[in-house]
Design a protein around this motif. Structure first.
Motif, PDB file in Angstrom:
ATOM      1  N   PHE A 164      44.512   5.802 -57.575  1.00 55.59           N
ATOM      2  CA  PHE A 164      46.270   6.057 -56.629  1.00 55.59           C
ATOM      3  C   PHE A 164      46.930   5.290 -56.405  1.00 55.59           C
ATOM      4  N   GLU A 165      46.736   3.846 -56.580  1.00 51.86           N
ATOM      5  CA  GLU A 165      48.483   3.046 -56.658  1.00 51.86           C
ATOM      6  C   GLU A 165      49.092   3.269 -57.704  1.00 51.86           C
ATOM      7  N   ASN A 166      47.381   2.717 -58.960  1.00 50.66           N
ATOM      8  CA  ASN A 166      47.725   3.127 -60.473  1.00 50.66           C
ATOM      9  C   ASN A 166      48.655   4.183 -60.521  1.00 50.66           C
ATOM     10  N   GLN A 167      48.756   5.012 -60.683  1.00 44.95           N
ATOM     11  CA  GLN A 167      49.572   6.815 -60.587  1.00 44.95           C
ATOM     12  C   GLN A 167      50.552   6.833 -60.159  1.00 44.95           C
ATOM     13  N   LEU A 168      50.304   6.013 -58.282  1.00 49.06           N
ATOM     14  CA  LEU A 168      51.730   6.326 -57.795  1.00 49.06           C
ATOM     15  C   LEU A 168      52.569   5.327 -58.538  1.00 49.06           C
ATOM     16  N   LEU A 169      52.158   3.766 -58.577  1.00 53.05           N
ATOM     17  CA  LEU A 169      53.196   3.265 -59.458  1.00 53.05           C
ATOM     18  C   LEU A 169      54.071   4.004 -60.384  1.00 53.05           C
ATOM     19  N   LEU A 170      53.014   4.387 -61.886  1.00 53.03           N
ATOM     20  CA  LEU A 170      53.780   5.150 -62.823  1.00 53.03           C
ATOM     21  C   LEU A 170      54.994   5.631 -62.587  1.00 53.03           C
TER      22      LEU A 170
END
Length: 311
Positions: free
Chosen positions: A297-303
């Motif tokens: 979730f954190e990686n997708q939000l960052l992208l």
């Protein structure tokens, strides 16, 4: 961590609603608003959609929606009103809407500046609010039809930000920004309060530094704080204020000023940026994706938030 004021600036625009309801010209405002809404609704549902070049149908549920709606009235040709069988605005209604847009323009600019995510620091808060008050004060003479609106905005600004206008920490944050320094207000007591705060903290920072430095004798150690106050603290502040450069890199030449500025100007003046982050997170973490782990979730939000740098 939310900003110091905690109350979101996004609701500041709402302070003009109730007082304006008692104004004699509020009927004119309502007529103009209804006329524009009808025209854009007909334009959006007709086969000739797009003949009014307005860049999209305004959303009045947004805080700036009404202002954008009224500013676009000049783009509506009279033949479009005749085609959709909507009565044109009267001269009195046009005069009111013109003054309304004039009054709300500095308000919308204020909110746009303070709710920005880039090139905005806590130190922008007081200079922007002081400029808004000055602009509204000048409009009291030229915008008689919207005088109740001006009064209501002024009352709302004082109610929300009045207690912060004398806060030494916020004043010092504004002084540390090279764009403003001490030129953003003519009130000497405000600037003096901020400078006193800066001098006091610089003296403590200097004393803390001197405690970690060895000295040749007890006598030198006893009077070292007097030397540091005179040679480093006051001179660094005077040198920073004397520089005419407005580039932020100027802080690199004054280490104590830079250290204190980072402490005061790291936060944002409004929580709108945080709310936009939560909104993007809500779009990702839907009911169908409830089993997504925190790392994914954190990686997708960052992208998602940095997609403009990836493309």
């Amino acid at each position: 961590m939310l900003p110091r004021q905690k109350n979101r600036m996004i609701h500041t625009n709402g302070y003009h609603v109730q007082p304006l309801g008692n104004a004699k010209d509020c009927g004119t405002k309502q007529v103009g608003h209804t006329w524009l809404q009808k025209l854009w609704k007909k334009n959006a549902t007709s086969s000739s959609y797009g003949q009014i070049k307005h860049g999209g149908t305004p959303h009045t549920w947004l805080w700036r929606g009404s202002y954008k709606l009224y500013t676009r009235r000049e783009r509506v040709p009279s033949e479009m009103s005749e085609k959709f069988k909507v009565k044109m605005l009267s001269p009195a209604e046009i005069a009111f809407l013109t003054q309304y847009c004039t009054v709300m323009k500095p308000v919308t600019k204020t909110l746009n500046i303070l709710q920005s995510e880039t090139n905005t620091h806590m130190g922008w808060l007081l200079p922007v609010i002081f400029q808004l008050e000055a602009k509204l004060g000048r409009l009291e003479v030229s915008c008689k039809l919207c005088l109740p609106l001006i009064r209501a905005i002024q009352v709302g600004v004082q109610k929300r930000f009045g207690g912060m206008m004398g806060d030494p920490e916020l004043i010092a944050a504004a002084i540390f920004l090279t764009k403003f320094k001490t030129t953003w207000t003519e009130k000497a007591n405000i600037i003096e309060a901020g400078l006193a705060y800066v001098k006091h903290h610089i003296e403590h920072m200097t004393e803390d530094e001197m405690e970690h430095v060895g000295h040749s004798s007890d006598e030198d150690d006893f009077f070292s704080s007097l030397k540091s106050k005179k040679s480093k603290g006051t001179s660094e502040l005077d040198g920073f204020l004397a520089c005419v450069s407005d580039k932020i890199d100027l802080l690199n030449s004054f280490p104590l000023i830079k250290k204190l500025s980072l402490k005061l100007n790291t936060g944002l003046p409004a929580s709108a940026a945080c709310e936009r982050l939560f909104s993007c997170a809500g779009l990702l973490f839907t009911a169908n994706r409830a089993r997504m782990n925190s790392t994914n979730f954190e990686n997708q939000l960052l992208l998602k938030l940095n997609s403009k740098f990836i493309e």
